[in-house]
Design a protein around this motif. Structure first.
Motif: not given
Length: 121
Positions: A30-54
């Motif tokens: 997806r185009d990153a410019s279309q995402k909200s700040a919350a979605a970008i933070a969620g995307l960072e967690a999605t990129r991890q196989s074992d995300p941190s609590g935050r």
């Protein structure tokens, strides 16, 4: 009976891992410019196989309940393999390698055990 249980677990685990990876791939393309700040933070967690609590909390805010349930189940299934590539700079490697290992173990491994159990019964 054991054969049927192993096949069911194999199919369900493989489906969860594949769905979660498919959602990750969709997020990545997806185009990153279309995402909200919350979605970008969620995307960072999605990129991890074992995300941190935050990262997990950010992902929960960005995704639907159904998507989060799939990702939570995937976290459990791929967690044993996440450390193999945890130092990689590539989000595709951090998600792809544990996914492939999980598919081999759960998809092929449990299916093989199911066939073996059928032959022993």
């Amino acid at each position: 009976m054991l054969e049927r249980l192993l096949r069911t677990v194999s199919i369900v685990a493989s489906a969860i891992v594949l769905l979660s990876f498919a959602f990750f791939a969709i997020d990545e393309t997806r185009d990153a410019s279309q995402k909200s700040a919350a979605a970008i933070a969620g995307l960072e967690a999605t990129r991890q196989s074992d995300p941190s609590g935050r990262q997990e909390r950010a992902r929960e805010r960005a995704h639907s309940r159904a998507r989060e349930a799939i990702d939570d189940a995937d976290d459990v299934l791929v967690a044993p393999f996440a450390s193999i590539v945890s130092g990689s700079d590539s989000s595709w490697a951090r998600r792809g390698v544990p996914t492939l290992i999980a598919l081999v173990l759960y998809g092929f491994g449990l299916s093989f055990l199911a066939r073996f159990a059928k032959g022993r019964a």
